[in-house]
Structures are given as structure tokens and as C-alpha cells.
Enzyme design. Structure first.
Site, PDB file in Angstrom:
ATOM      1  N   SER A 108       0.807  -1.281   0.305  1.00 56.39           N
ATOM      2  CA  SER A 108      -0.051  -0.173  -0.236  1.00 56.39           C
ATOM      3  C   SER A 108       0.916   1.329  -0.084  1.00 56.39           C
ATOM      4  CB  SER A 108      -0.792  -0.063   1.299  1.00 56.39           C
ATOM      5  OG  SER A 108      -1.492   1.088   1.633  1.00 56.39           O
ATOM      6  N   TYR A 114      -1.514   0.245  10.377  1.00 58.34           N
ATOM      7  CA  TYR A 114      -1.815  -0.443   9.093  1.00 58.34           C
ATOM      8  C   TYR A 114      -0.620  -0.401   8.315  1.00 58.34           C
ATOM      9  CZ  TYR A 114      -3.306  -1.062   4.443  1.00 58.34           C
ATOM     10  OH  TYR A 114      -3.377  -1.770   3.112  1.00 58.34           O
ATOM     11  N   LYS A 154       2.157  -3.245   6.477  1.00 61.77           N
ATOM     12  CA  LYS A 154       2.452  -3.696   4.964  1.00 61.77           C
ATOM     13  C   LYS A 154       4.059  -3.434   4.718  1.00 61.77           C
ATOM     14  CE  LYS A 154      -1.477  -4.752   3.598  1.00 61.77           C
ATOM     15  NZ  LYS A 154      -1.542  -5.953   2.855  1.00 61.77           N
TER      16      LYS A 154
HETATM   17  C1  WQD Z   1      -9.103  10.348   0.413  1.00 64.14           C
HETATM   18  C2  WQD Z   1      -9.013  11.999   0.503  1.00 64.14           C
HETATM   19  C3  WQD Z   1      -9.627  12.468   2.798  1.00 64.14           C
HETATM   20  C4  WQD Z   1     -13.810  11.358   2.796  1.00 64.14           C
HETATM   21  C5  WQD Z   1      -6.649   5.518   2.712  1.00 64.14           C
HETATM   22  C6  WQD Z   1      -5.690   4.735   3.233  1.00 64.14           C
HETATM   23  C7  WQD Z   1      -4.602   4.193   2.160  1.00 64.14           C
HETATM   24  C8  WQD Z   1      -5.173   3.355   1.178  1.00 64.14           C
HETATM   25  C9  WQD Z   1      -6.623   3.850   0.765  1.00 64.14           C
HETATM   26  C10 WQD Z   1      -5.089   0.951   1.938  1.00 64.14           C
HETATM   27  C11 WQD Z   1      -8.307  12.314   1.929  1.00 64.14           C
HETATM   28  C12 WQD Z   1     -10.715  12.907   1.948  1.00 64.14           C
HETATM   29  C13 WQD Z   1     -12.552  11.488   2.384  1.00 64.14           C
HETATM   30  C14 WQD Z   1     -14.789  12.387   2.983  1.00 64.14           C
HETATM   31  C15 WQD Z   1     -12.890  13.854   2.520  1.00 64.14           C
HETATM   32  N1  WQD Z   1      -5.936   2.254   1.997  1.00 64.14           N
HETATM   33  N2  WQD Z   1     -12.183  12.807   2.356  1.00 64.14           N
HETATM   34  N3  WQD Z   1     -14.222  13.490   2.651  1.00 64.14           N
HETATM   35  O1  WQD Z   1      -6.928   8.376   3.391  1.00 64.14           O
HETATM   36  O2  WQD Z   1      -6.134   8.676   0.918  1.00 64.14           O
HETATM   37  O3  WQD Z   1      -6.088   6.465   1.888  1.00 64.14           O
HETATM   38  O4  WQD Z   1      -7.310   4.569   1.780  1.00 64.14           O
HETATM   39  O5  WQD Z   1      -4.221   0.759   1.582  1.00 64.14           O
HETATM   40  O6  WQD Z   1      -3.737   3.499   3.017  1.00 64.14           O
HETATM   41  O7  WQD Z   1      -4.782   5.759   4.215  1.00 64.14           O
HETATM   42  O8  WQD Z   1      -8.264   7.680   1.322  1.00 64.14           O
HETATM   43  O9  WQD Z   1     -10.454   7.605   0.520  1.00 64.14           O
HETATM   44  O10 WQD Z   1      -9.803   7.830   2.989  1.00 64.14           O
HETATM   45  O11 WQD Z   1      -9.490   9.575   1.361  1.00 64.14           O
HETATM   46  O12 WQD Z   1     -12.461  15.110   2.131  1.00 64.14           O
HETATM   47  O13 WQD Z   1     -15.878  12.403   3.280  1.00 64.14           O
HETATM   48  O14 WQD Z   1     -10.491  12.217   0.761  1.00 64.14           O
HETATM   49  O15 WQD Z   1      -9.280  13.482   3.996  1.00 64.14           O
HETATM   50  O16 WQD Z   1      -7.774  13.410   1.636  1.00 64.14           O
HETATM   51  P1  WQD Z   1      -6.671   7.895   1.823  1.00 64.14           P
HETATM   52  P2  WQD Z   1      -9.567   8.277   1.471  1.00 64.14           P
END
Ligand code: WQD
Length: 323
Positions: free
Chosen positions: A117, A141, A145
Site C-alpha cells: 500500500s 496498518y 505492510k
Molecule cells: C481520500 C481523501 C480525505 C472522505 C486510505 C488509506 C490508504 C489506502 C486507501 C489501503 C483524503 C478526503 C474523505 C470524505 C474527504 N488504503 N475525504 N471527505 O486516506 O487517501 O487513503 O485509503 O491501503 O492507505 O490511508 O483515502 O478515500 O479515505 O481519502 O475530504 O468524506 O479524501 O481526507 O484527503 P486515503 P480516503
């Protein structure tokens, strides 16, 4: 080759199983069904229900199905939950992988594709993240990985295993509605959920040092993630003993939260809705975008699907699961 796909009944696993089978590989699914579902396993693909912590069950599955390679996708994957339950995450993700490697070495299986990841990078301070960007994971997490990659490198050196660790960036979309992610843990499904509840989608912070102030990510279609596994499996088939690749799986293109939310509003016909900007979510890096050059060089692979494909197919999947 005959590939055992752990986690093959889950969201990403089900796509990988189809890509391998469509590519002419033999496939067996190994899944404990804790979050996976038998509905996702295609007809004609055997399913073994078992835990990655159960070495005997893994060895039996490998022998019973004449397995010659493993694609290891089974894992716990929620960043926030890993902070609350680190021991559980280390057990499932690190002990699970160590148990799988023991089963592989005892049965003479010498090829492994591993789901890693972009979480291994933590808060990278670069425009494009390469595989040589320092890894400083910010959550248990992400730690599991990175430790998994180390364990695999060590096993490759010691036991001649050929391996590829694929560092996925932000996976989205579905190849078919029934294969979509049914969880609501990432931006796109979280926007769908808010819209369906009659609430404004939330943007977690708009004061980041990015062009529009919102966080930038590299979104990649799950079909492209799946085709990367097929390419990696083929690459390992003829690779020399001890080969251990680490590859970013992204598109190399950044998209901001505001852009993503606007696209979702358009795709769902809800341009009347105005997103609601809230506080930053703790731990979010401003920008995480892959350099996908190494995957292209090593595998001849690159992503083909765009944001509209991801969002439209995710929306059809949402309506299938929640409609
Ligand atoms: C994306 C962006 C939020 C919801 C995570 C894990 C990563 C991988 C993928 C597994 C961020 C913003 C979100 C909302 C928002 N997982 N957001 N409003 O955090 O980049 O990655 O998932 O391997 O390891 O960390 O993904 O989809 O949660 O968020 O503004 O209602 O959207 O703050 O900037 P993230 P995400």
C-alpha cells in the site's frame, strides 16, 4: 501456473481472480469470508474457506490444488481501526504473511505477489512518490505492510522466492456492479452515503498547500490494479530465483478532493448540492501521487481507466449494494 489468491472473495481479490482467470491462469480462492463473500467467487473457481493464520489449512490447499504461486491479498485494511486494534492488525497482516511464507517454503511454492500500500510512505514530501522515497508509515496498518515487504525480501534472499510487492494507491471503481466495494471507508463511497442520506458531502480541510487547498491523491481503477497482478504473476513466472520487486500501482496523476467531489456530484446528477468544508482529518497527507514508471518498466503495465470510469462504475455498484 496455478495461483492461490488469498482474500480472493473480497473487493480487490475478486477483480484479481477474474483478471488471472481471463488471462488463462488457473486460480483457487482462499478466504476466511470475514469480509469476503462467496457471491464474488466466479463459477468454476474453487473456494477454500480458511484463515491465513492456519498453516496446515494453507498447506492442504496448496497440495490439493497443485498450487505453484500465491497472490496474497487477505489482510485487514482500515487505517483508523488499526490505531485502535494494532495487535489484531499485526497478527492478521504480519503473522498471517509469516504463516503463509512458512506454508509456501514447506510445500516448495516459490512465487508470491503481495498487496502492499501507499500507506508505507506516510506523509511523503515529494511531487511524485517513487519506490525509493523513504517509507515512514503513519499507522499500524502502514507498518504491517512495510514489515510485510521486509519479510518477503528476507524470504526471497534466504529461500529463493520470487516476489512482487504492489503498493496500491487509492483504489476505486468496479468491473461490474456486484463486484463493487460494499464498505464505506473511502472518499467516493462516503460521498455517495452522504448524498443518499440527504446530507452535503464533506471535504476534510481546504487549507492544505495544494492548488485548491484540498488533499491530492492518485486514484486508480480496480480493473487496472487487477491487470497489474496478472502482469506481475507473469513476470515472476520466468524470473530468476530471489527476484523481489517493489512497485507503485498508480496512474501518476493527482486529483484533489474538491475535484473528486465535483465529479461525483455530476455523475450522480446532484450538482445542486454544495460540499461542506470541515476541519482537517488528523493524519491526512496533503499530496500522495505515484510515479508509475517502475511498474511500466518492469511489467510493461500502465493504467488505462480514467476517473469517470471509476466514479460511474462505483455509483452503479453503490446502487447495486445499497439501492
Ligand atoms: C481520500 C481523501 C480525505 C472522505 C486510505 C488509506 C490508504 C489506502 C486507501 C489501503 C483524503 C478526503 C474523505 C470524505 C474527504 N488504503 N475525504 N471527505 O486516506 O487517501 O487513503 O485509503 O491501503 O492507505 O490511508 O483515502 O478515500 O479515505 O481519502 O475530504 O468524506 O479524501 O481526507 O484527503 P486515503 P480516503
Amino acid at each position: 501456473m496455478s495461483w492461490l489468491v488469498t482474500g480472493g472473495a473480497g473487493y480487490i481479490g475478486a477483480h484479481v481472480v477474474r483478471a488471472l482467470a481471463d488471462g488463462g491462469e488457473r486460480v483457487v480462492v482462499y478466504d476466511d469470508l470475514s469480509t469476503g463473500s462467496t457471491d464474488r467467487v466466479p463459477d468454476g473457481v474453487p473456494l477454500v474457506v480458511g484463515s491465513v493464520l492456519d498453516r496446515t489449512a494453507l498447506e492442504d490447499a496448496i497440495r490439493d490444488h497443485a498450487v505453484t504461486g500465491v497472490v496474497h491479498i487477505a489482510a485487514k485494511k482500515q487505517v483508523g481501526e488499526s490505531v485502535e486494534l494494532p495487535l489484531h492488525y499485526y497478527r492478521e497482516n504480519v503473522t498471517g504473511l509469516a504463516t503463509l511464507l512458512e506454508a509456501m517454503t514447506s510445500t516448495g511454492v516459490g512465487r508470491l505477489v503481495f498487496s502492499s500500500s501507499a500507506a508505507v510512505y506516510g506523509m511523503p514530501d515529494v511531487d511524485l512518490v517513487t519506490e525509493d522515497t523513504p517509507c515512514l508509515p503513519m499507522s499500524p496498518y502502514g507498518e504491517t505492510k512495510l514489515i510485510g515487504e521486509w519479510l518477503i525480501n528476507a524470504a526471497a534472499r534466504a529461500h529463493g522466492i520470487r516476489a512482487a510487492s504492489l503498493r496500491y494507491f487509492n483504489v476505486a471503481g468496479a468491473a461490474a456492479p456486484e463486484l463493487a466495494d460494499s464498505g464505506v471507508f473511502n472518499l467516493i463511497p462516503m460521498v455517495f452515503e452522504r448524498l443518499e442520506a440527504g446530507d452535503a458531502p464533506r471535504v476534510f480541510g481546504d487549507d492544505y498547500a495544494t492548488p485548491d487547498g484540498t488533499c491530492v491523491r492518485d486514484y486508480i481503477h480496480v480493473k487496472d490494479v487487477a491487470s497489474a497482478h496478472l502482469a506481475a504473476a507473469r513476470r515472476l513466472t520466468d524470473a530468476p530465483e530471489g527476484t523481489s520487486l517493489v512497485l507503485n500501482i498508480g496512474r501518476g496523476e493527482g486529483s484533489s478532493v474538491r475535484e473528486m467531489v465535483d465529479r461525483v456530484l455530476k455523475a450522480t446528477g446532484r450538482q445542486d448540492v454544495a460540499p461542506h468544508v470541515t476541519e482537517r482529518r488528523p493524519g491526512d497527507p496533503a499530496r500522495v501521487v505515484a510515479s508509475a514508471d517502475r511498474a511500466h518498466e518492469e511489467l510493461g503495465w500502465s493504467a488505462r481507466h480514467d476517473l469517470d470510469d471509476m466514479i460511474d462504475s462505483a455509483w452503479q455498484g453503490w446502487r447495486h449494494h445499497h439501492g
